[in-house]
Design a protein around this motif. Structure first.
Motif: not given
Ligand code: CDP
Ligand code: CDP
Length: 230
Positions: A13, A100, A186
């Protein structure tokens, strides 16, 4: 004229994935797909319906049946649930805190990955997330694993929110660290660098600099490799 390729950008993140991915897509006239927005949308709707993120069966069932559409556009991406744009609601603190746990549910990931692969079928896609290079698009021609120091990632969020919007820098750093830990630990499709991904540490580097490295360096190398294979 060159054939379009797919580009996977993964990382923790606040590493700069979405900003960099959006710029790379615009430079190449590719489509940007923000997979985090999809997990956020599922989380948002589950919370709307009063479901607990720990209700694996219920949330899994919701994700399997949800009418979810990502619409890439000039002024940002629309996230449609049953035709209604939820993009403005998926960045809330509530969603941040729960996403998450929702993302760890197998049935949620299966449905999201399925939708994501369909979006990438025609190529010419820049997709960012956590498991794009490892699971969703293992054959992507170019894979980037983007990181930055935890402090810098927290600082970016702090500035983005306008002096934290009530949260301290330490709080933001703890929140980010906790989300990263859950994403890394996970069982299904955890956050990890793909063996064939190019590692880029964006600490102290500008967005433009990173975009240049990907478009000029990474893309040239990826094209040489795909041409050599055919
Ligand atoms: O922008 P930020 O890095 O805060 O987070 P995001 O890309 O919007 O993703 C939010 C959450 O979705 C992540 O912390 C993961 O838990 C989940 N995610 C995931 O599991 N797999 C992905 N391909 C993208 C997001
Ligand atoms: O998508 P992800 O969570 O990886 O990060 P982001 O939302 O693209 O970036 C978080 C913040 O860091 C944004 O406000 C970007 O403008 C900023 N950023 C930066 O200052 N320097 C970089 N090299 C990359 C991003």
């Amino acid at each position: 004229s060159t054939h379009p390729i797919n580009i996977a950008i993964d990382g923790p993140a606040g590493a700069g994935k979405s900003t960099v991915a959006r710029h790379v897509a615009s430079r190449l006239h590719y489509i940007y797909v923000d997979t985090g927005a999809m997990y956020r949308a599922v989380t948002c709707i589950a919370l709307d319906r009063g479901m607990s993120p720990d209700d694996e069966a219920g949330v899994g069932q919701l994700a399997q049946t949800l009418d979810l559409v990502l619409l890439p556009g000039e002024d940002g991406q629309k996230v449609l649930v049953d035709g209604i744009d939820v993009a403005a609601r998926i960045r809330s603190h509530e969603v941040n805190r729960n996403v998450s746990r929702v993302s760890a549910i197998g049935a949620v990931r299966t449905r999201m990955a399925d939708l994501q692969r369909r979006m990438a079928q025609a190529k010419g896609v820049v997709m960012d997330g956590r498991d794009i290079g490892t699971h969703v698009l293992p054959d992507a021609e170019l894979k980037i694993f983007l990181t930055a120091s935890p402090r810098e990632r927290a600082l970016r969020r702090y500035r983005e929110l306008g002096d934290g919007a009530g949260a301290t820098l330490d709080q933001l750093e703890r929140d980010i660290a906790e989300r990263d830990r859950m994403d890394r630990e996970r069982d299904i499709a955890p956050l990890i660098q793909a063996p064939d991904a190019r590692l880029i540490d964006s600490t102290g580097r500008s967005i433009e600099d990173i975009v240049d490295e990907i478009v000029d360096g990474g893309l040239a190398a990826a094209r040489t490799i795909s041409a050599g294979e055919t």
